[in-house]
Write an enzyme that holds these catalytic residues in place. Structure first.
Site, mmCIF file in Angstrom:
data_model
loop_
_atom_site.group_PDB
_atom_site.id
_atom_site.type_symbol
_atom_site.label_atom_id
_atom_site.label_comp_id
_atom_site.label_asym_id
_atom_site.label_seq_id
_atom_site.Cartn_x
_atom_site.Cartn_y
_atom_site.Cartn_z
ATOM 1 N N ASP A 277 -5.633 2.782 14.134
ATOM 2 C CA ASP A 277 -4.984 3.353 12.963
ATOM 3 C C ASP A 277 -3.484 3.078 13.069
ATOM 4 O OD1 ASP A 277 -5.440 5.548 10.611
ATOM 5 O OD2 ASP A 277 -3.495 5.824 11.580
ATOM 6 N N ASN B 41 6.050 2.684 3.911
ATOM 7 C CA ASN B 41 6.022 2.434 2.471
ATOM 8 C C ASN B 41 7.138 3.182 1.762
ATOM 9 O OD1 ASN B 41 3.786 0.709 2.462
ATOM 10 N ND2 ASN B 41 2.338 2.405 2.360
ATOM 11 N N ASP C 44 -5.346 1.849 6.345
ATOM 12 C CA ASP C 44 -4.530 1.427 7.487
ATOM 13 C C ASP C 44 -5.317 1.433 8.784
ATOM 14 O OD1 ASP C 44 -4.872 4.117 7.627
ATOM 15 O OD2 ASP C 44 -2.759 4.621 7.939
#
Length: 323
Positions: free
Chosen positions: A193, A201, A236
């Site tokens: 992960d 972001n 992700d």
């Protein structure tokens, strides 16, 4: 006349593509193009119906059969147009159609030297014409094979990272469980992960976030064995299937991935939480295997979160001084 029809088909296809690059009514447009070609062929046939078919009208001339230059001119127009088109479209089919147009032009030039049926120029013209059909067919088959391979690749790969997608991951896990059940050699599954993707972001933008996913995918792709399968598990999260791998080997792979990410000089810095699950052939379901790795992954993520947010204890002497 068949060569005139073929040449007109070449030109008609180019005209239709030029004026209607995005087909809205393909059946109607194809039917209109074919009717145009048939009508043009009929008119040319009517105009040339008085020409002899078996004997050259000018047997001693430099060009014994000048009527053969009419389809040659049509093919020349197609050649010039297709050459310009190759600058935009360069598929196997386009290249072979271009070559077929050249071969048909050569066939017509050879036919223009024919004085009677079955003489050498006539046979050469027929051979070039038939070869052009074979070349065009081969290009169509190559394009279809390439298209099939692209569709097959897109069906089992993630469009962003190019790694295997979730569907392909399940197929690999099913194959590996069957293999382990047969030979009793375990395999490992690593779930990864990417830490802090939302923060990346929000801070740098979604393009940098997508690039961060590609950076991790690149690390998995180049630092794993050829028999391993790296996949994007979702969002992700990534998965790595390691055939014939014990716990110790899987831990080394995980540590190597962490080390490569830590040494990457590109910003923002990346890190990942990793969970490991080992299948040893006890008949466990794939869902249980992924769930075990997922639990380890989030346990590691929680330990990191607690470590990063743990308050710093002031020194005892400092507390005494403040008191």
């Amino acid at each position: 006349m068949s060569r005139i029809t073929l040449g007109l088909l070449f030109v008609a296809a180019l005209v239709v593509e030029h004026f209607l690059p995005r087909s809205r009514h393909p059946r109607r447009e194809i039917a209109s193009a074919l009717l145009t070609v048939i009508a043009s062929t009929y008119l040319i046939t009517a105009a040339l119906r008085r020409l002899p078919t078996e004997v050259s009208p000018h047997p001693g001339a430099v060009i014994p059969s000048p009527q053969q230059l009419l389809p040659a001119g049509i093919f020349l127009i197609a050649i010039i147009w297709y050459r310009r088109r190759l600058d935009l479209e360069d598929s196997a089919f386009d290249r072979t159609i271009y070559a077929a147009a050249w071969m048909n032009l050569a066939a017509q030039l050879a036919a223009s030297q024919s004085q009677r049926l079955l003489d050498s120029p006539f046979v050469l013209a027929q051979a070039l014409t038939v070869a052009s059909y074979a070349v065009a067919l081969g290009g169509a088959l190559l394009d279809n094979a390439h298209l099939f391979e692209q569709v097959r690749h897109l069906a089992v790969s993630d469009p962003l990272t190019g790694l295997a997608n979730y569907r392909r991951l399940l197929d690999v896990l099913e194959a590996e469980t069957e293999r382990t059940n047969r030979n009793a050699r375990p395999f490992a599954v690593l779930l990864l992960d990417l830490d802090g993707l939302k923060k990346i972001n929000d801070t740098y933008g979604h393009l940098v976030g997508s690039h961060a996913l590609n950076r991790l995918a690149h690390i998995l792709r180049i630092h794993c064995r050829a028999i391993d399968t790296a996949a994007r598990y979702g969002g992700d999260e990534f998965a790595l299937v390691l055939p014939e791998t014990q716990r110790e080997e899987a831990d080394r792979v995980a540590n190597r991935i962490r080390a490569v990410m830590a040494s990457d000089p590109e910003k923002p810095a990346l890190s990942a939480s990793i969970g490991i699950s080992i299948y040893e052939g006890h008949g466990e379901r794939i869902e249980k295997l992924l769930s075990d790795a997922d639990q380890q992954l989030y346990a590691e993520k929680q330990r990191r979160a607690k470590r990063n947010h743990a308050p710093l204890n002031p020194h005892p002497h400092s507390r005494a001084q403040k008191a």
